[in-house]
Design an enzyme around this catalytic site. Structure first.
Site, PDB file in Angstrom:
ATOM      1  CB  CYS A  54      -6.444 -12.107  19.782  1.00  0.00           C
ATOM      2  SG  CYS A  54      -5.441 -10.987  18.798  1.00  0.00           S
ATOM      3  CB  CYS A 119      -2.061 -21.498  17.701  1.00  0.00           C
ATOM      4  SG  CYS A 119      -1.971 -23.088  16.839  1.00  0.00           S
ATOM      5  CB  SER A 330      -3.833   3.783   8.604  1.00  0.00           C
ATOM      6  OG  SER A 330      -3.279   4.477   9.709  1.00  0.00           O
ATOM      7  N   GLY A 333      -0.833   6.103  10.228  1.00  0.00           N
ATOM      8  CA  GLY A 333      -0.438   5.599  11.545  1.00  0.00           C
ATOM      9  C   GLY A 333       1.020   5.176  11.549  1.00  0.00           C
ATOM     10  CG  ASN A 334       4.365   2.526   9.080  1.00  0.00           C
ATOM     11  OD1 ASN A 334       5.341   3.254   8.985  1.00  0.00           O
ATOM     12  ND2 ASN A 334       4.465   1.211   9.109  1.00  0.00           N
ATOM     13  CD  GLN A 750       4.689 -29.359  31.274  1.00  0.00           C
ATOM     14  OE1 GLN A 750       5.190 -28.244  31.123  1.00  0.00           O
ATOM     15  NE2 GLN A 750       5.299 -30.445  30.843  1.00  0.00           N
ATOM     16  CG  PHE A 781       6.514 -26.711  24.875  1.00  0.00           C
ATOM     17  CD1 PHE A 781       6.283 -27.715  23.949  1.00  0.00           C
ATOM     18  CD2 PHE A 781       5.767 -25.536  24.787  1.00  0.00           C
ATOM     19  CE1 PHE A 781       5.340 -27.555  22.947  1.00  0.00           C
ATOM     20  CE2 PHE A 781       4.826 -25.371  23.798  1.00  0.00           C
ATOM     21  CZ  PHE A 781       4.607 -26.380  22.876  1.00  0.00           C
ATOM     22  NE  ARG A 893       8.835 -31.278  22.083  1.00  0.00           N
ATOM     23  CZ  ARG A 893       7.922 -31.096  21.136  1.00  0.00           C
ATOM     24  NH1 ARG A 893       7.514 -29.900  20.818  1.00  0.00           N
ATOM     25  NH2 ARG A 893       7.392 -32.124  20.509  1.00  0.00           N
ATOM     26  CD  GLU A1224      11.624 -34.413  26.525  1.00  0.00           C
ATOM     27  OE1 GLU A1224      12.268 -35.362  26.970  1.00  0.00           O
ATOM     28  OE2 GLU A1224      11.306 -33.422  27.198  1.00  0.00           O
TER      29      GLU A1224
HETATM   30  C1  LIG Z   1       2.856  -6.844  15.342  1.00  0.00           C
HETATM   31  C2  LIG Z   1       3.221  -5.632  14.538  1.00  0.00           C
HETATM   32  C3  LIG Z   1       4.203  -5.748  13.569  1.00  0.00           C
HETATM   33  C4  LIG Z   1       4.565  -4.643  12.826  1.00  0.00           C
HETATM   34  N1  LIG Z   1       5.565  -4.756  11.904  1.00  0.00           N
HETATM   35  C5  LIG Z   1       5.967  -3.679  11.214  1.00  0.00           C
HETATM   36  C6  LIG Z   1       7.008  -3.768  10.274  1.00  0.00           C
HETATM   37  O1  LIG Z   1       7.569  -4.827  10.055  1.00  0.00           O
HETATM   38  N2  LIG Z   1       7.372  -2.646   9.606  1.00  0.00           N
HETATM   39  C7  LIG Z   1       6.749  -1.456   9.813  1.00  0.00           C
HETATM   40  O2  LIG Z   1       7.107  -0.474   9.174  1.00  0.00           O
HETATM   41  N3  LIG Z   1       5.751  -1.346  10.698  1.00  0.00           N
HETATM   42  C8  LIG Z   1       5.358  -2.418  11.393  1.00  0.00           C
HETATM   43  N4  LIG Z   1       4.344  -2.299  12.298  1.00  0.00           N
HETATM   44  C9  LIG Z   1       3.715  -1.009  12.495  1.00  0.00           C
HETATM   45  C10 LIG Z   1       2.404  -0.885  11.753  1.00  0.00           C
HETATM   46  O3  LIG Z   1       2.630  -0.689  10.397  1.00  0.00           O
HETATM   47  C11 LIG Z   1       1.702   0.282  12.363  1.00  0.00           C
HETATM   48  O4  LIG Z   1       1.343  -0.107  13.674  1.00  0.00           O
HETATM   49  C12 LIG Z   1       0.464   0.728  11.640  1.00  0.00           C
HETATM   50  O5  LIG Z   1       0.710   1.084  10.322  1.00  0.00           O
HETATM   51  C13 LIG Z   1      -0.098   1.946  12.373  1.00  0.00           C
HETATM   52  O6  LIG Z   1      -1.311   2.314  11.787  1.00  0.00           O
HETATM   53  P1  LIG Z   1      -2.629   2.439  12.653  1.00  0.00           P
HETATM   54  O7  LIG Z   1      -3.662   2.859  11.729  1.00  0.00           O
HETATM   55  O8  LIG Z   1      -2.877   1.221  13.409  1.00  0.00           O
HETATM   56  O9  LIG Z   1      -2.184   3.607  13.610  1.00  0.00           O
HETATM   57  P2  LIG Z   1      -2.727   3.920  15.053  1.00  0.00           P
HETATM   58  O10 LIG Z   1      -2.131   2.979  16.020  1.00  0.00           O
HETATM   59  O11 LIG Z   1      -4.175   4.080  15.040  1.00  0.00           O
HETATM   60  O12 LIG Z   1      -2.050   5.339  15.253  1.00  0.00           O
HETATM   61  C14 LIG Z   1      -0.669   5.466  15.351  1.00  0.00           C
HETATM   62  C15 LIG Z   1      -0.314   6.940  15.505  1.00  0.00           C
HETATM   63  O13 LIG Z   1      -0.637   7.633  14.332  1.00  0.00           O
HETATM   64  C16 LIG Z   1      -1.449   8.752  14.600  1.00  0.00           C
HETATM   65  N5  LIG Z   1      -2.320   8.909  13.438  1.00  0.00           N
HETATM   66  C17 LIG Z   1      -3.092   7.954  12.882  1.00  0.00           C
HETATM   67  N6  LIG Z   1      -3.679   8.435  11.778  1.00  0.00           N
HETATM   68  C18 LIG Z   1      -3.287   9.718  11.635  1.00  0.00           C
HETATM   69  C19 LIG Z   1      -3.532  10.728  10.678  1.00  0.00           C
HETATM   70  N7  LIG Z   1      -4.310  10.550   9.607  1.00  0.00           N
HETATM   71  N8  LIG Z   1      -2.917  11.915  10.838  1.00  0.00           N
HETATM   72  C20 LIG Z   1      -2.106  12.139  11.887  1.00  0.00           C
HETATM   73  N9  LIG Z   1      -1.846  11.235  12.829  1.00  0.00           N
HETATM   74  C21 LIG Z   1      -2.412  10.018  12.690  1.00  0.00           C
HETATM   75  C22 LIG Z   1      -2.135   8.427  15.902  1.00  0.00           C
HETATM   76  O14 LIG Z   1      -2.453   9.610  16.617  1.00  0.00           O
HETATM   77  C23 LIG Z   1      -1.066   7.626  16.619  1.00  0.00           C
HETATM   78  O15 LIG Z   1      -0.176   8.468  17.273  1.00  0.00           O
HETATM   79  C24 LIG Z   1       3.927  -3.393  13.043  1.00  0.00           C
HETATM   80  C25 LIG Z   1       2.927  -3.291  13.998  1.00  0.00           C
HETATM   81  C26 LIG Z   1       2.574  -4.400  14.742  1.00  0.00           C
HETATM   82  C27 LIG Z   1       1.500  -4.271  15.776  1.00  0.00           C
HETATM   83  S1  FES Z   2      -1.328 -26.341  18.476  1.00  0.00           S
HETATM   84 FE1  FES Z   2      -0.506 -24.478  17.854  1.00  0.00          FE
HETATM   85  S2  FES Z   2       0.286 -23.679  19.699  1.00  0.00           S
HETATM   86 FE2  FES Z   2      -0.354 -25.628  20.279  1.00  0.00          FE
HETATM   87  S1  FES Z   3      -2.935 -11.677  21.557  1.00  0.00           S
HETATM   88 FE1  FES Z   3      -3.426 -10.570  19.825  1.00  0.00          FE
HETATM   89  S2  FES Z   3      -1.834 -11.026  18.487  1.00  0.00           S
HETATM   90 FE2  FES Z   3      -1.215 -11.975  20.312  1.00  0.00          FE
END
Ligand SMILES: Cc1cc2nc3c(=O)[nH]c(=O)nc-3n(C[C@H](O)[C@H](O)[C@H](O)COP(=O)(O)OP(=O)(O)OC[C@H]3O[C@@H](n4cnc5c(N)ncnc54)[C@H](O)[C@@H]3O)c2cc1C
Ligand code: FES
Ligand code: FES
Length: 1278
Positions: A54, A119, A330, A333-334, A750, A781, A893, A1224
């Site tokens: 996406c 993809c 952010s 957020g993390n 398929q 597959f 597959r 395959e």
């Molecule tokens: C596919 C995927 C893979 C990921 N892999 C990892 C990984 O390997 N390691 C890892 O550590 N993390 C991983 N993450 C987590 C990612 O780092 C966090 O989702 C991201 O940092 C959250 O930040 P955001 O801004 O999107 O937060 P949001 O989703 O917007 O908010 C998250 C939370 O934080 C709160 N918040 C946001 N900002 C503030 C603020 N300033 N003060 C107080 N509260 C606040 C919100 O209320 C909410 O509860 C992954 C996430 C995804 C989706």
């Molecule tokens: S070409 Fe990448 S998923 Fe099919």
């Molecule tokens: S649909 Fe958004 S990452 Fe998979």
């Protein structure tokens, strides 16, 4: 408080969109793009940031610098309401057929980087966004590999995608650079403003107005513009309102069930959260995204000596998620995710705590506090905002190291992460000054610091082995890992935690450690991936045998190619969402949908008791080896957790999904679910013989008991192989439209005939009243053979009951729960060899787990492949089926061949091991020599790959490496394969129709294009046979009218057989044209066509391929050499090099066939190394559902050096056009990596004094490998 209402304004591909009605705060950009803007090029699959399909380009003004910044983001996570003021670029916006393609699109297409194409838009937009971001500076190959590391492709195996995009890299090798299209090729098609293909309708300056001085409000969405406003707003909530701050909103991809929330507060416009101070101390605002944080740390690391350590942190942050996650996610957020979910193994938390960073928060009462991270975890954050983090300066006498151990190379959460920091005395060098910092994530919710160990080590000498051993014991005592079904067990977590600590100490000790231990300090080093493809092409045969690009490749790379869910929504169309069972092996008690029926937009709920139609989608004895009927909606006995119980139908998909969650279901008569073959074996009713049918007879020879008794060496053992989810990127989808004579069914299948007959059976229609149509699949597959029918029939039932069009498109989690995957296997074996090591007797009991019905068993196929290329005096192979309380498994597959070959190869390894013989020598002397031609053909392939891969020298180097390194081990394997190909009972129609006005040719064939390139191959054959240019040939979607009584697309045969049928149809056509042709003095197709038409020649012809055509099967041969390296202390692995030599005959299209080999091999790699299905033993629920817990390989998991060769001069007299199938067989050779890993593990065990044979089952995940290497921390020596 002052609120302003108004509209949300943003541009998509330069076109202004204004949203001025109250939108649900949860509306995601992807849904707006697809459903409102009708830009269906952007796909979705996981909706959790885990697949990359996406990805779109996002540009917005940086509120501090006032400059526009561009980045890739996941449109499935981005709330539409937070797009105000932004410019969105989708794949349609950068190039298309009319205006010209963007070089990123054409490069991907022309270098064969798009197979099914699902993809491709996400790949294109990830790459495009990287180029946009770095415009002027250029990009490096490393940046490209990193930027694409969150995009899953199940088809290509990534190599061609990486090569295509690396042509844009400033450091690309000349060979790649020379294949880059000149950017200027696009000329006028590029918009001077956006740098992308001009759409010609920019209506704004791209940036919507910014509301001034007031808090923007739309429904329950608020957007304050200053910290002051934010605090005011939060305080107005008075602790009563449940709110969510929205920064990047990526947290919703991980914790989907948080909430519900009363209000959402967009904090993206609050400048105070984005401040960065690069002086000492370093301060980084909480709103800063992880990409900017990483860049800030990288740059300050080289400019400010107080922050020499920052680069280490930046490197760790690069391991968080993927680029789009880091671009949006952010810091705050993390950290808040860690705050809200203590078990979350936050990498950011680890790196910040390692260096003693502090968090500054502000309350809505304006109270500011600076907290340690541990204090922060204990603080009530309601009404508080994270302002920034402060990193302390550290002197260079500190040593800092952080680790992230994850189930695959990237885009996965840590199984365990750790940070170590110690100040080392400058005088004595190895004495710790004060207390070190030792922290872990992923071990136990309450564990941050290993306090006892920290205390113990205070002021101690680290190079004292005794001190270190005692520290390990203290650590061992305090770790106490928590068990979690989805994580490796506590032994693994504990031993790896100690291993990481050892790595840290080895880093400090450096050269003082003995040479064989030093490599323990290092992480596995993945170099830039490279690939070579070597094949013959004979221009005399062209357009057949020509390496032609897929005919649809550019359309796929520009989003113009349409899949089922891209069909425009009809005015009165409804959506269906399944209600799934949450228990297995029990009875349905009550199903109460009253709440769901009351919710917004819901029209109906269908389940077994209220439908007026049939309720079976899969019929016993339907030709697919089926013993049991399978129900659409469970009528009483709940067979597995995830079974379909009913379907909620609503106006929108979201309404249907939300309402489905409200259906209350109770169960009774619970019995413990049987989830494994081992458990099924305890109940004889769950096991049955698998009758042998068709051409793949399992021939048993000789008296095995006798053979065993006369053997010199006898081995006996067990071997298990896990399941695999197909992971087609386009999930199951169907749309049914009632029409005057019955039902139109658009279905990603398929097997159209199966859909047609199941729908007509259920709806009591004649087959002729059900019209099934499929343009293409986003991967299949085998997973879209029988399981698509369930979705199609449920959809048809709803459409029929309501007399309205209904669509069902599954989200990944539902898809994974509802459907089974590859059948798991168990094998018990016993075999013996004589004193010369020649096989005398092989006794194999092979059991495949069919899931909850005895349908689609593949044990007999596995059994028929289990001899591979070996000879034994006696064979006894017994195929059995097991029934478990899991979703009915289905073909995937190479269903059976891969397990059969793996089983015998495992046995060969076992025998060689026990006899202390070299595994390759042992294999070679046991090759089947009964047919001299067969034998020499295979021997030729083996010796070729042995030579070209430099196997013997590398084998020596691997052994030498292993002797010199205790904590890194390498393994190498050479695996031969024979793959007999039979055409069995397939049937296909091909219709060739010539248009008299321009001589163009329309073709409808009987296969389904699912990425394998059947449309291209058929076009090549038609072009060749008719003697016309390939551009005159146009392939039409497959349907049940032109392909009546057609067979399934699968088994690697469909392309060949349709090519054959196309050839025959063309021959019939030519015959009809012959008399006219003979009268012509010169050869001109258009004139010929015109003359034929005028002479009343029927310009159409068809051929129905059936077994009557009597094509002769053939044998596909191949051999693979794999070399791997394992980090013994963590179980992580690196695939250093793979060489494949495969015989594809005279390939119809070597480019596409190379793609099949690479893609098949990498899919197999997932099966053998990282894709593990995990169930809850109590409820039977599949837990590994989604990208967060299930790990297909990513681009950085593939071999670093990947070389594919197609056997030269390999045309053969059988099959179709002297070609051989490629879909395959290569997957079967991927088990070579597994045996290379096995050899590496064996080397580690030998160092532990254990040279016995050991059972290693697939998949060999990092924890499996680690466990087998018998790590004992008391052997962590210097
Ligand atoms: C596919 C995927 C893979 C990921 N892999 C990892 C990984 O390997 N390691 C890892 O550590 N993390 C991983 N993450 C987590 C990612 O780092 C966090 O989702 C991201 O940092 C959250 O930040 P955001 O801004 O999107 O937060 P949001 O989703 O917007 O908010 C998250 C939370 O934080 C709160 N918040 C946001 N900002 C503030 C603020 N300033 N003060 C107080 N509260 C606040 C919100 O209320 C909410 O509860 C992954 C996430 C995804 C989706
Ligand atoms: S070409 Fe990448 S998923 Fe099919
Ligand atoms: S649909 Fe958004 S990452 Fe998979």
């Amino acid at each position: 408080m002052n609120f302003s209402s108004g509209s949300i304004e943003f541009t998509v591909n330069g076109r202004l969109h204004i949203v001025d009605r109250n939108l649900n705060a949860d509306t995601k950009l992807v849904d707006f793009l697809r459903q409102t803007a009708l830009l269906t090029g952007t796909k979705w699959m996981c909706r959790e940031g885990g697949c990359g399909s996406c990805v779109v380009g996002f540009s917005a003004i940086n509120i501090l610098t006032n400059k526009k910044e561009s980045r890739a983001v996941h449109s499935c996570l981005l709330p539409l309401l937070s797009c105000d003021g932004s410019e969105i670029t989708t794949v349609e916006g950068i190039g298309n057929k009319k205006d010209g393609y963007h070089p990123v699109q054409s490069q991907l297409a022309d270098m064969n980087g798009s197979q099914c194409g699902y993809c491709s838009p996400g790949m294109v937009m990830s790459m495009y966004s990287l180029l946009q971001k770095n415009s002027g500076e250029g990009v490096t190959m490393k940046e490209i590999e990193s930027s694409l590391s969150g995009n899953i492709c199940r088809c290509t195996g990534y190599r061609p995608i990486m090569d295509a995009f690396k042509t844009f890299a400033k450091d690309a090798p000349q060979e790649l650079k020379s294949r880059c299209v000149d950017l200027e090729d696009l000329g006028d098609a590029i918009c001077p403003k956006t740098g992308s293909a001009c759409q010609g309708h920019c209506e704004s300056n791209g940036l919507a107005k910014v509301v001034d001085g007031k808090i923007f409000k739309m429904g329950n969405w608020y957007r304050p513009e200053s910290l002051e406003q934010l605090m005011e707003l939060l305080s107005s909530f008075g602790g009563e309102v449940k709110y969510r701050l929205v920064a990047g909103n990526t947290g919703t991809g991980v914790y989907k069930d948080d909430g519900p929330y009363d209000v959402y507060v967009d904090i993206n416009k609050i400048g105070d959260l984005y401040q960065v101070s690069k002086e000492s101390p370093l301060i980084i605002g909480g709103g800063i995204n992880l990409t900017v944080m990483q860049e800030t740390l990288s740059s300050i690391g080289s400019t400010n000596p107080d922050y020499w350590y920052a680069v280490t942190l930046a490197e760790h942050i690069e391991k968080i998620g993927s680029v789009p996650v880091r671009n949006a996610g952010s810091i705050a957020g993390n950290l808040m995710m860690k705050h809200g979910h203590r078990e979350f193994p936050s990498d950011l938390f680890i790196v910040l705590e390692t260096v003693g960073a502090k968090i500054t928060i502000i309350s809505c009462k304006r109270e500011i506090q600076q907290l340690t991270l541990e204090q922060f975890l204990e603080t009530d954050m309601n009404g508080q905002i994270i302002l920034h983090v402060t990193l302390p300066p550290l002197s260079t006498d500190h040593i800092i190291k952080t680790f992230k151990i994850m189930p695959r190379s990237c885009n996965a959460h840590a199984y365990i992460n750790a940070g170590f920091c110690a100040k080392i005395s400058p005088q004595e060098n190895i004495r710790i000054v004060g207390k070190p910092t030792i922290i872990f994530g992923g071990i136990r919710t309450s564990l941050v610091h290993a306090i006892e160990t920290e205390n113990f080590l205070a002021d101690k000498f680290l190079d004292d082995e005794m001190t270190f051993q005692n520290a390990l014991k203290v650590l061992d005592q305090e770790l106490c890992p928590e068990e979690h079904l989805l994580n490796p067990d506590s032994d693994y977590l504990k031993t790896v935690a100690q291993g990481l600590f050892y790595k840290f100490v080895l880093t400090i000790i450096g050269d003082k450690a003995a040479p064989e231990f030093r490599s323990g300090a290092l992480n596995l080093e993945r170099k830039m991936m490279s690939g070579k493809q070597d094949y013959d092409t004979d221009s005399k045969e062209w357009p057949v045998n020509q390496p032609t690009i897929k005919v649809e490749a550019r359309a796929q790379c520009s989003g113009e190619a349409k899949y089922i869910d891209d069909i425009p929504i009809r005015v009165d169309e409804l959506y269906g969402a399944f209600v799934l069972s949450t228990a297995a092996n029990c009875l349905l008690d009550k199903v109460d949908a009253s709440l769901a029926l009351k919710s917004d937009g819901v029209i109906a709920f269908f389940y077994a008791s209220n439908i007026n139609t049939g309720n079976v989608f899969f019929f016993a004895n339907n030709g697919l080896n089926c013993d049991n009927n399978e129900e659409v909606f469970c009528s009483g006995k709940v067979l597995y957790a995830g079974q379909s119980l009913g379907l909620v139908v609503a106006r929108t998909q979201k309404q249907a999904i939300e309402a489905a969650k409200l259906v209350r279901v109770t169960y009774k008569n619970h019995q413990k679910p049987v989830l494994t073959i081992q458990d099924a074996l305890k109940d004889s009713t769950r096991i049955q013989k698998h009758s042998v049918s068709g051409s793949r007879q399992v021939v048993n020879v000789g008296d095995v008991e006798d053979g065993l008794s006369q053997s010199d060496t006898v081995v006996e053992g067990e071997f298990e192989i896990g399941s695999q989810y197909h992971f087609y990127m386009e999930t199951l989808v169907a749309a049914c439209v009632p029409v005057e004579d019955g039902m139109d069914v658009f279905c990603a299948t398929q097997d159209q005939e199966a859909v047609q007959s199941a729908v007509s059976n259920c709806l009591n229609l004649r087959n002729s009243q059900v019209n099934v149509q499929t343009r293409r699949l986003g991967g299949g597959f085998g997973g879209k053979i029988s399981r698509s029918t369930l979705v199609a029939v449920a959809c048809a039932i709803a459409a029929s009951e309501l007399s309205r069009p209904v669509r069902i498109a599954l989200d990944l989690e539902t898809n994974m729960a509802l459907t089974g995957g590859r059948l798991p296997y168990y094998c018990h074996y016993k075999a013996g060899v004589n004193k010369d090591g020649l096989l005398q007797a092989v006794d194999l009991k092979i059991i495949s787990d069919c899931g909850c019905s005895f349908n689609e068993g593949t044990a007999y196929i596995a059994a028929s492949f289990a001899k591979n290329c070996y000879a034994s005096k006696c064979w006894k192979i017994t195929p059995l089926l097991a029934k478990t309380d899991t979703a009915s498994n289905t073909h995937c597959r190479a269903p059976g061949p891969i397990q059969g070959i793996a089983i015998i190869e495992n046995l060969m390894e076992h025998l060689a091991h026990v006899r202390k013989e070299d595994p390759l020598d042992f294999r070679l002397k046991n090759l089947n020599r009964s047919d001299e031609n067969e034998f020499s053909a295979l021997q030729h392939i083996i010796s070729e790959v042995r030579r070209s891969s430099n196997y013997d020298e590398r084998y020596r180097q691997v052994n030498e490496f292993n002797c010199n390194n205790r904590w890194k081990k390498r393994g190498i394997n050479l695996l031969p394969m024979v793959y007999p190909m039979y055409y069995s009972s397939y049937r296909y129609n091909v219709l060739v129709a010539v248009n008299r006005n321009d001589g163009s040719v329309s073709v409808s064939h009987g296969g389904i294009e699912c990425g394998q390139g059947i449309n291209t191959k058929v076009s090549q054959v038609v072009a060749k046979e008719l003697g016309i240019d390939i551009s005159l040939v146009s392939i039409k979607p497959t349907n049940t009218l032109t392909n009546t009584n057609g067979s399934v697309t699968g088994g690697s045969k469909t392309s060949e057989l349709n090519c054959y049928a196309a050839m025959r149809a063309c021959q019939k056509l030519k015959k009809k044209m012959l008399s006219i042709r003979e009268k012509m003095q010169y050869n001109n197709w258009n004139v010929l066509v015109e003359k034929c038409y005028n002479s009343n020649v029927d310009l159409t012809a068809r051929h129905f391929y059936s077994p009557k055509d009597d094509l002769t099967g053939y044998v596909i041969r191949g051999a693979t050499v794999s070399e791997v390296e394992i980090d013994v202390l963590t179980g992580e692995k690196l695939i250093r090099r793979v060489d494949i030599l495969e015989d594809a005959g005279l390939s119809i299209n070597p480019l596409l066939d190379i793609g099949q080999v690479e893609g098949g091999f990498i899919m197999g790699l997932g099966l053998w190394t990282s894709e593990k299905m995990i169930y809850d033993p109590t409820t039977g629920k599949k837990l590994s559902r989604g990208t967060w817990n299930y790990y297909p390989p990513l681009n950085n998991d593939i071999p670093m050096d990947f070389r594919i060769t197609m056997l030269k001069n390999a045309a053969h007299p059988f099959g179709v056009l002297r070609s051989k199938a490629t879909g395959e067989p290569p997957l079967c050779m991927s088990v070579s990596v597994f045996f290379a890993l096995r050899n590496a593990v064996n080397a580690a065990r030998i160092d532990c004094g254990d040279s016995d044979w050991f059972q290693m089952d697939g998949p060999a995940t990092i924890d499996t490998l680690h466990k087998l290497m018998k790590i004992d921390p008391s052997k962590f020596l210097f």
